[in-house]
Design a protein around this motif. Structure first.
Motif, PDB file in Angstrom:
ATOM      1  N   THR A   1       7.990   9.617   7.372  1.00 30.79           N
ATOM      2  CA  THR A   1       6.601   9.403   7.792  1.00 30.79           C
ATOM      3  C   THR A   1       6.300   7.931   8.044  1.00 30.79           C
ATOM      4  O   THR A   1       5.171   7.575   8.368  1.00 30.79           O
ATOM      5  CB  THR A   1       5.598   9.909   6.727  1.00 30.79           C
TER       6      THR A   1
ATOM      7  N   VAL B   1      -5.827  -4.863   8.590  1.00 29.24           N
ATOM      8  CA  VAL B   1      -4.486  -5.210   8.106  1.00 29.24           C
ATOM      9  C   VAL B   1      -3.612  -3.964   8.104  1.00 29.24           C
ATOM     10  O   VAL B   1      -4.121  -2.841   8.142  1.00 29.24           O
ATOM     11  CB  VAL B   1      -4.525  -5.832   6.686  1.00 29.24           C
ATOM     12  N   ALA B   2      -2.291  -4.154   8.052  1.00 32.02           N
ATOM     13  CA  ALA B   2      -1.376  -3.009   8.023  1.00 32.02           C
ATOM     14  C   ALA B   2      -1.707  -2.150   6.814  1.00 32.02           C
ATOM     15  O   ALA B   2      -1.916  -2.656   5.719  1.00 32.02           O
ATOM     16  CB  ALA B   2       0.072  -3.491   7.946  1.00 32.02           C
ATOM     17  N   GLY B   3      -1.812  -0.848   7.023  1.00 27.78           N
ATOM     18  CA  GLY B   3      -2.108   0.065   5.925  1.00 27.78           C
ATOM     19  C   GLY B   3      -3.587   0.263   5.687  1.00 27.78           C
ATOM     20  O   GLY B   3      -3.992   0.993   4.782  1.00 27.78           O
ATOM     21  N   SER B   4      -4.452  -0.368   6.518  1.00 30.16           N
ATOM     22  CA  SER B   4      -5.896  -0.206   6.305  1.00 30.16           C
ATOM     23  C   SER B   4      -6.380   1.151   6.798  1.00 30.16           C
ATOM     24  O   SER B   4      -7.428   1.629   6.370  1.00 30.16           O
ATOM     25  CB  SER B   4      -6.667  -1.335   6.999  1.00 30.16           C
ATOM     26  N   GLY B   5      -5.619   1.771   7.708  1.00 30.06           N
ATOM     27  CA  GLY B   5      -5.995   3.096   8.188  1.00 30.06           C
ATOM     28  C   GLY B   5      -6.213   3.200   9.684  1.00 30.06           C
ATOM     29  O   GLY B   5      -6.754   4.196  10.170  1.00 30.06           O
ATOM     30  N   LYS B   6      -5.775   2.190  10.457  1.00 33.89           N
ATOM     31  CA  LYS B   6      -5.978   2.191  11.912  1.00 33.89           C
ATOM     32  C   LYS B   6      -5.352   3.415  12.576  1.00 33.89           C
ATOM     33  O   LYS B   6      -6.010   4.149  13.302  1.00 33.89           O
ATOM     34  CB  LYS B   6      -5.340   0.943  12.548  1.00 33.89           C
ATOM     35  N   SER B   7      -4.053   3.616  12.298  1.00 30.81           N
ATOM     36  CA  SER B   7      -3.360   4.734  12.939  1.00 30.81           C
ATOM     37  C   SER B   7      -3.967   6.051  12.497  1.00 30.81           C
ATOM     38  O   SER B   7      -4.121   6.968  13.289  1.00 30.81           O
ATOM     39  CB  SER B   7      -1.883   4.749  12.569  1.00 30.81           C
ATOM     40  N   THR B   8      -4.294   6.124  11.227  1.00 24.69           N
ATOM     41  CA  THR B   8      -4.855   7.367  10.713  1.00 24.69           C
ATOM     42  C   THR B   8      -6.160   7.681  11.424  1.00 24.69           C
ATOM     43  O   THR B   8      -6.383   8.810  11.864  1.00 24.69           O
ATOM     44  CB  THR B   8      -5.086   7.239   9.188  1.00 24.69           C
TER      45      THR B   8
ATOM     46  N   HIS C   1      -5.540  10.679   4.767  1.00 23.92           N
ATOM     47  CA  HIS C   1      -4.853   9.594   4.061  1.00 23.92           C
ATOM     48  C   HIS C   1      -5.839   8.783   3.225  1.00 23.92           C
ATOM     49  O   HIS C   1      -6.535   9.318   2.382  1.00 23.92           O
ATOM     50  CB  HIS C   1      -4.071   8.707   5.033  1.00 23.92           C
ATOM     51  N   ASN C   2      -5.964   7.470   3.552  1.00 22.04           N
ATOM     52  CA  ASN C   2      -6.792   6.615   2.697  1.00 22.04           C
ATOM     53  C   ASN C   2      -8.235   6.473   3.188  1.00 22.04           C
ATOM     54  O   ASN C   2      -9.013   5.729   2.593  1.00 22.04           O
ATOM     55  CB  ASN C   2      -6.158   5.210   2.601  1.00 22.04           C
TER      56      ASN C   2
ATOM     57  N   ARG D   1       6.585   8.331  -0.980  1.00 25.41           N
ATOM     58  CA  ARG D   1       6.344   8.562   0.441  1.00 25.41           C
ATOM     59  C   ARG D   1       7.666   8.892   1.143  1.00 25.41           C
ATOM     60  O   ARG D   1       8.638   8.153   1.006  1.00 25.41           O
ATOM     61  CB  ARG D   1       5.736   7.296   1.026  1.00 25.41           C
TER      62      ARG D   1
ATOM     63  N   GLY E   1      -4.243   0.537   2.045  1.00 30.81           N
ATOM     64  CA  GLY E   1      -4.058   1.667   1.140  1.00 30.81           C
ATOM     65  C   GLY E   1      -5.334   2.023   0.413  1.00 30.81           C
ATOM     66  O   GLY E   1      -6.399   2.165   1.009  1.00 30.81           O
TER      67      GLY E   1
ATOM     68  N   TYR F   1       0.816  -1.218   0.000  1.00 34.00           N
ATOM     69  CA  TYR F   1       0.000   0.000   0.000  1.00 34.00           C
ATOM     70  C   TYR F   1       0.847   1.264   0.000  1.00 34.00           C
ATOM     71  O   TYR F   1       0.313   2.359  -0.098  1.00 34.00           O
ATOM     72  CB  TYR F   1      -0.923   0.007   1.226  1.00 34.00           C
ATOM     73  N   LEU F   2       2.168   1.132   0.133  1.00 34.32           N
ATOM     74  CA  LEU F   2       3.017   2.328   0.138  1.00 34.32           C
ATOM     75  C   LEU F   2       3.191   2.866  -1.282  1.00 34.32           C
ATOM     76  O   LEU F   2       3.055   2.133  -2.253  1.00 34.32           O
ATOM     77  CB  LEU F   2       4.397   2.006   0.708  1.00 34.32           C
TER      78      LEU F   2
HETATM   79  P1  ADP Z   1      -2.429   1.176   9.655  1.00 38.14           P
HETATM   80  O1  ADP Z   1      -2.301   1.933  10.938  1.00 38.14           O
HETATM   81  O2  ADP Z   1      -3.725   0.404   9.549  1.00 38.14           O
HETATM   82  O3  ADP Z   1      -1.244   0.320   9.362  1.00 38.14           O
HETATM   83  P2  ADP Z   1      -2.094   3.743   8.404  1.00 38.14           P
HETATM   84  O4  ADP Z   1      -3.145   4.583   9.043  1.00 38.14           O
HETATM   85  O5  ADP Z   1      -0.685   3.885   8.893  1.00 38.14           O
HETATM   86  O6  ADP Z   1      -2.533   2.217   8.461  1.00 38.14           O
HETATM   87  O7  ADP Z   1      -2.076   4.003   6.845  1.00 38.14           O
HETATM   88  C1  ADP Z   1      -3.279   4.072   6.077  1.00 38.14           C
HETATM   89  C2  ADP Z   1      -2.936   4.631   4.698  1.00 38.14           C
HETATM   90  O8  ADP Z   1      -2.491   5.975   4.847  1.00 38.14           O
HETATM   91  C3  ADP Z   1      -1.842   3.883   3.974  1.00 38.14           C
HETATM   92  O9  ADP Z   1      -2.144   3.874   2.606  1.00 38.14           O
HETATM   93  C4  ADP Z   1      -0.629   4.726   4.233  1.00 38.14           C
HETATM   94  O10 ADP Z   1       0.309   4.582   3.199  1.00 38.14           O
HETATM   95  C5  ADP Z   1      -1.209   6.120   4.272  1.00 38.14           C
HETATM   96  N1  ADP Z   1      -0.407   7.008   5.143  1.00 38.14           N
HETATM   97  C6  ADP Z   1      -0.176   6.843   6.464  1.00 38.14           C
HETATM   98  N2  ADP Z   1       0.609   7.830   6.937  1.00 38.14           N
HETATM   99  C7  ADP Z   1       0.873   8.642   5.888  1.00 38.14           C
HETATM  100  C8  ADP Z   1       1.646   9.831   5.723  1.00 38.14           C
HETATM  101  N3  ADP Z   1       2.280  10.401   6.746  1.00 38.14           N
HETATM  102  N4  ADP Z   1       1.703  10.371   4.488  1.00 38.14           N
HETATM  103  C9  ADP Z   1       1.046   9.808   3.450  1.00 38.14           C
HETATM  104  N5  ADP Z   1       0.306   8.694   3.546  1.00 38.14           N
HETATM  105  C10 ADP Z   1       0.216   8.108   4.737  1.00 38.14           C
END
Ligand code: ADP
Ligand code: ADP
Ligand code: ZN
Ligand code: ZN
Length: 732
Positions: free
Chosen positions: A321, A471-478, A451-452, A317, A701, A312-313
Motif C-alpha cells: 500500500t 506535508v507527506a502523510g497529511s492526507g492529500k492522496s486520501t 485513513h487519517n 502497514r 498521520g 506517520y507510518l
Molecule cells: P499524503 O498524500 O498527504 O502523503 P496519504 O493520503 O498518503 O498522505 O496518507 C494519509 C494517512 O493515511 C497516513 O497516515 C497514511 O499512513 C495513511 N494511509 C494512506 N494509505 C493507506 C493505506 N492504504 N492503508 C492504511 N493507511 C493508509
C-alpha cells in the motif's frame, strides 16, 4: 590511484558518446529534462556495469545462479565499486511484507518481547506472524480472510438462462455446470429460489451429478469459486477475479496476524500487535520510556524512518500500500543501517512525495551515507537536493534524440549561474499567477474520514485548477484519490500506478493506434490485418517478432544482436512487401509520433506532441521509457476520456522544472475546456499556478487529516501553515 569513476564513450540508449568522471565518496546529482538520458547513465550504465563486473568475480557455478547483465554500450568504464540501486519500484506485493518486516524492525521487537513480554510466549519466533510458531492459525498470519462477494457473483433478479451467474457467460463451461445440472429450473430468477435451492446453488456439494453421459462432483458456486480462485494468498489473486472478492478482517486474531499466546504477551499492557499499530513517532516515545538497551537497535531504525519524513507510518502497514516515494525512502532507511562502506548508492528522485519541509532531512541522510565512505549518485529535480550536491552533471539539451549529451559539469553554484535550461530554472523564482479563475460552482465533500482524515468537509471549486497540499502523510492522496474521486462518478483518476504493459507493448499499442494502423494496411491491399502484427501472422520467423536474437552462453555475458533476417523490424518479408504512403508497417513504427501524426490519422498519437513526447517512436518498447515519459503517455491515453473532473496524484514526480511547465500548460488546457482539475502536489510551482488551494495538516498521520487552509494561493502565502511558509519563501 584515481579517486574518480571514469566513464568513456557511453552510447547506451540516446547517449551520444558521453565521457565523464564522477568523484568517489562524493554526492553527485544528475539533472536534466525527462528523457535526456540521466537514467541511461546512472541505472543503464553505471549500475548495470558494476553488477556485471561484480558477478564476474564469482566462479561459474555461482555466476550461473545470478541475474545476467549485458555489457552496457561504452568504450571504457573504470574504477566502479559495487552498486546498490534504491529506486521507486514498489516493494513487492507480498501480503506477508509489512513496514516492520522490510525494515527489520519487527524481528527486533520480537527479541524485545521474548525478553520483556509478560508472560513470555517463548523465543523470538513465537512472535512472528510469518512463522508457524507465532502465526494465527485461522488466517495463516495474513490478518485477513477472503470470501467471494455475493453481490458481484450473482444477480438475483435474473435466471440462470438470463445470466444470473455474473462472471460466467451463458453457454460457457462453468454456466453449464449449474444450468445444465438438472438441479435447478434454469428459467427461474434466483430471488424466487427456495432457501434449499439457494443453499444448494451457492454452498452445496459433495455428490455426483449426471451430465448426460458423464458424471462429475457437484460444487456450489461459492465452493467452486473458493477452491479455484482463493486457495492462495491475497497476492496470488488473479487481477480479473479481484473485484469479485471481499476481504474481511480475520475474526480469530482481529487482524493482528498472531496466535493467542503471542497476543497475550504484553509490555506495559500493550502486545506486539499494539506496538506495530502505533505510528512510528508514537512508538519512538514508548520505547524511549522503556529505557532498555534491548530496544536500542529498533529505536535507531525508527528514528531514521522519522528522519526521512515517514514518522506517520505504522509498522503493520502492508508494503503493497506504500507509494513509490514512501517505498524508496524506506529502502534508504534499510541501507543507512548497514555498515558497508566503499559502495556506490544509486537513487532515483529520492525527494518524490516529500514536502519541501522534509527535503533537507532527506538530504542529510544522503550526506550521512556519503560520509560513511560511499559514492552517492542521485537523479533529482528538487532544487534543495541539487544544491546539496558536491558535483552536478546536467544532461540535455532536449529529450530523446535531442538529448544524450552532458551540457554542464561542476558545482551546484556554477550550475545555477550557467546558461543551461536547468541553470536558468534554478535561478527562476516564479511569481504568483496574476489572476485566478472564478469557480463555476462548488462540490462539497462532507464527512471525509478515510485513513487519517478527521471527518472533514471540503468545498472543491468547479471549473478551476485546485491544488491539495500538505506535508507527506497529511492526507492529500486520501482526500483527492479516495474521497473526492469516489464521489464524482465521472472522475478520471491519474495516479502513480504503473501502466500495465507486456514486453511487447509500445506507444502505438498503448494508445490503441495499432488496430487502426493494421486495418489501414490491410484495406489498402485486400489482405488480413493479422499480417501486420509482429505478435501473430506477421512475425519474422527467425526472431519470432522480437527483432533481436539473444545468445545466452553459460560462461559469457548474454549478447543481444539485431535479427539479420528482418533487420530488427520484427516483421516477415511478406508483411514488409506492402506499403502505404510509400512506407512499410515497420517504417511507420519507426516514425516519431510527430512525424506519424502528420501523415496518418491515428488515435492519441497527435497528443504525444502536446505532452512533449513527440520524439518517441510509435514502436519503442514501453519498458524502455523513463518514468516521466511513461506517466505522460498514460496522460495521453486517459485525457480523451471525458470526465468533467480530473484528479491527479503527484503528477510532477519524475519531471524536471521545465517539464512541470509543460504539465501546467496541459492542466490549463483541460480547465479551459470546461473541466475541473484537482492535483495533490507539494511542488510550489504547481501551487502558485493553482486557482484554489486546500491545505491539509497540520502534520502527518494521526496529527494530520484536517483542513488547515482553503483559499487562493495569494491568501495562502500570508497564512502560517508549513505549505504557506514554503510558498512565501519561494516567491520572487
Ligand atoms: P499524503 O498524500 O498527504 O502523503 P496519504 O493520503 O498518503 O498522505 O496518507 C494519509 C494517512 O493515511 C497516513 O497516515 C497514511 O499512513 C495513511 N494511509 C494512506 N494509505 C493507506 C493505506 N492504504 N492503508 C492504511 N493507511 C493508509
Ligand atoms: P531520463 O532518465 O533523463 O528521463 P532516460 O535515460 O530514461 O532519460 O531515457 C533517455 C532516452 O532514451 C529516452 O528518449 C528514452 O525513451 C530512451 N530509452 C531509454 N531506454 C531505452 C531502450 N532500452 N531502448 C531505446 N530507447 C531507450
Ligand atoms: Zn487471524
Ligand atoms: Zn527477425
Amino acid at each position: 590511484m584515481s579517486r574518480d569513476i571514469v566513464l568513456t564513450g557511453l552510447r547506451q540508449n540516446n547517449l551520444k558518446d558521453v565521457s565523464l568522471r564522477l568523484p568517489k565518496e562524493r554526492l553527485t546529482v544528475f539533472t536534466g529534462v525527462s528523457g535526456s538520458g540521466k537514467s541511461s547513465i546512472v541505472f543503464g550504465t553505471i549500475a548495470v556495469e558494476s553488477r556485471r563486473q561484480l558477478n564476474e568475480t564469482f566462479g561459474a557455478f555461482i555466476r550461473n545462479r545470478l541475474p545476467r547483465y549485458e555489457r552496457p554500450r561504452a568504450d571504457r568504464m573504470e574504477n566502479l565499486t559495487a552498486a546498490v540501486v534504491v529506486d521507486q519500484k514498489p516493494v513487492g506485493g507480498n501480503a506477508r511484507s509489512t513496514v516492520g518486516t522490510m525494515t527489520e524492525i519487527h524481528p527486533m521487537l520480537r527479541v524485545l518481547f521474548s525478553r520483556r513480554g509478560e508472560p513470555s510466549a517463548g523465543p523470538a519466533t513465537a512472535y512472528s506472524f510469518n512463522d508457524p510458531q507465532g502465526m494465527c492459525p485461522a488466517c495463516d498470519g495474513l490478518g485477513r480472510t477472503m470470501e467471494p462477494d455475493l453481490d458481484r457473483l450473482i444477480d438475483p433478479a435474473l435466471s440462470l438462462n438470463e445470466g444470473a451467474l455474473r462472471p460466467y457467460p451463458v453457454g460457457g463451461y462453468v454456466w453449464q455446470l449449474y444450468a445444465r445440472s438438472g438441479l435447478f429450473d434454469p428459467d427461474k430468477p434466483l430471488r424466487d429460489f427456495t432457501e434449499e435451492e439457494r443453499e444448494l446453488l451457492l454452498h452445496g456439494g459433495g455428490f455426483k451429478v449426471d451430465r448426460g453421459g458423464y458424471t462429475n462432483t457437484y460444487e456450489g458456486v461459492v465452493v467452486r469459486f473458493t477452491r479455484v480462485h482463493l486457495k492462495g494468498g491475497l497476492n496470488d489473486l488473479d487481477e480479473a477475479v479481484r473485484p469479485l472478492v471481499r476481504q474481511a478482517r480475520c475474526p480469530a486474531c482481529g487482524g493482528a496476524r498472531l496466535n493467542a499466546a503471542a497476543l497475550a504477551s504484553r509490555i506495559d499492557g500493550l502486545n506486539i500487535a499494539d506496538h506495530c499499530a502505533m505510528e512510528v513517532t508514537d512508538l519512538i516515545g514508548l520505547l524511549e520510556r522503556l529505557d532498555d538497551p534491548v530496544a536500542e537497535p529498533a529505536l535507531a531504525s525508527l528514528r531514521r524512518i522519522d528522519a526521512v519524513g515517514l514518522g506517520y507510518l505504522t509498522l503493520d502497514r502492508g508494503t503493497s500500500t506504500l507509494s513509490g516515494g514512501e517505498a524508496q525512502r524506506l529502502k534508504t532507511v534499510r541501507h543507512l543501517g548497514s555498515s558497508l562502506t566503499g559502495m556506490t548508492y544509486v537513487f532515483d528522485e529520492p525527494s518524490a512525495g516529500l514536502h519541501p519541509r522534509d527535503v533537507h532531512r532527506l538530504g542529510e541522510l544522503l550526506l550521512e551515507l556519503r560520509d560513511k565512505g560511499n559514492t552517492v549518485v542521485v537523479v533529482e529535480h528538487d532544487r534543495d537536493v541539487i544544491m546539496l550536491a558536491d558535483h552536478v552533471v546536467d544532461m540535455g539539451p532536449g529529450a530523446g534524440a535531442d538529448g544524450g549529451r552532458v551540457v554542464f559539469e561542476g558545482t551546484p553554484g556554477e550550475l545555477a549561474a550557467s546558461g543551461t535550461l536547468t541553470g536558468r530554472m534554478l535561478r527562476r523564482r516564479k511569481p504568483l499567477k496574476a489572476a485566478t479563475r472564478r469557480p463555476r460552482g462548488w462540490l462539497t465533500v462532507a464527512g471525509a474520514n478515510a485513513h487519517n482524515l478527521k471527518d472533514v468537509t471540503v468545498r472543491v471549486p468547479l471549473g478551476v485548477l485546485t491544488a491539495v497540499t500538505g506535508v507527506a502523510g497529511s492526507g492529500k492522496s486520501t482526500l483527492a484519490t479516495l474521497e473526492l474521486a469516489a464521489r464524482c462518478p465521472e472522475a478520471v483518476l491519474i495516479d502513480q500506478s504503473a501502466i500495465a504493459a507486456s514486453s511487447r507493448s509500445t506507444p502505438a499499442t498503448y494508445l490503441d493506434a495499432m488496430d487502426p494502423l493494421r486495418r489501414l494496411f490491410a484495406e489498402a491491399h485486400g489482405v488480413r490485418p493479422g499480417l501486420f502484427s509482429f505478435n501473430s501472422a506477421g512475425a519474422c520467423p527467425a526472431c519470432k517478432g522480437r527483432g533481436e536474437i539473444k545468445t545466452d552462453l553459460a560462461f559469457m555475458d548474454p549478447v543481444t544482436r539485431v535479427c539479420d533476417v528482418c533487420g530488427g523490424s520484427r516483421y516477415s518479408a511478406e508483411a514488409l512487401s506492402y506499403r502505404v504512403h510509400g512506407r512499410t508497417i515497420a517504417d511507420v513504427l519507426a516514425m516519431t509520433a510527430d512525424e506519424a501524426a502528420r501523415v496518418f490519422d491515428l488515435p492519441g498519437v497527435g497528443r504525444l506532441g502536446e505532452l512533449g513526447l513527440g520524439y518517441l517512436t510509435l514502436g519503442q518498447p514501453l519498458s524502455t521509457l523513463s518514468g516521466g515519459e511513461r506517466q505522460r503517455l498514460k496522460l495521453a491515453h486517459r485525457l480523451h476520456e471525458r470526465g468533467g473532473v480530473y484528479v491527479f496524484d503527484e503528477p510532477t514526480t519524475g519531471l524536471h522544472m521545465a517539464d512541470v511547465d509543460t504539465l501546467l500548460a496541459l492542466l490549463d488546457k483541460l480547465v479551459d475546456a470546461g473541466n475541473t482539475v484537482v492535483v495533490a502536489e507539494h511542488d510550489p510551482d504547481v501551487v502558485k499556478h493553482a486557482d484554489w488551494v486546500v491545505d491539509l495538516g497540520p502534520e502527518a498521520g494521526r496529527f494530520g487529516g484536517e483542513v488547515v487552509f482553503e483559499g487562493t494561493p495569494a491568501r495562502l502565502a500570508r497564512a502560517a501553515t508549513h505549505t504557506a511558509k514554503h510558498l512565501a519563501a519561494s516567491l520572487p
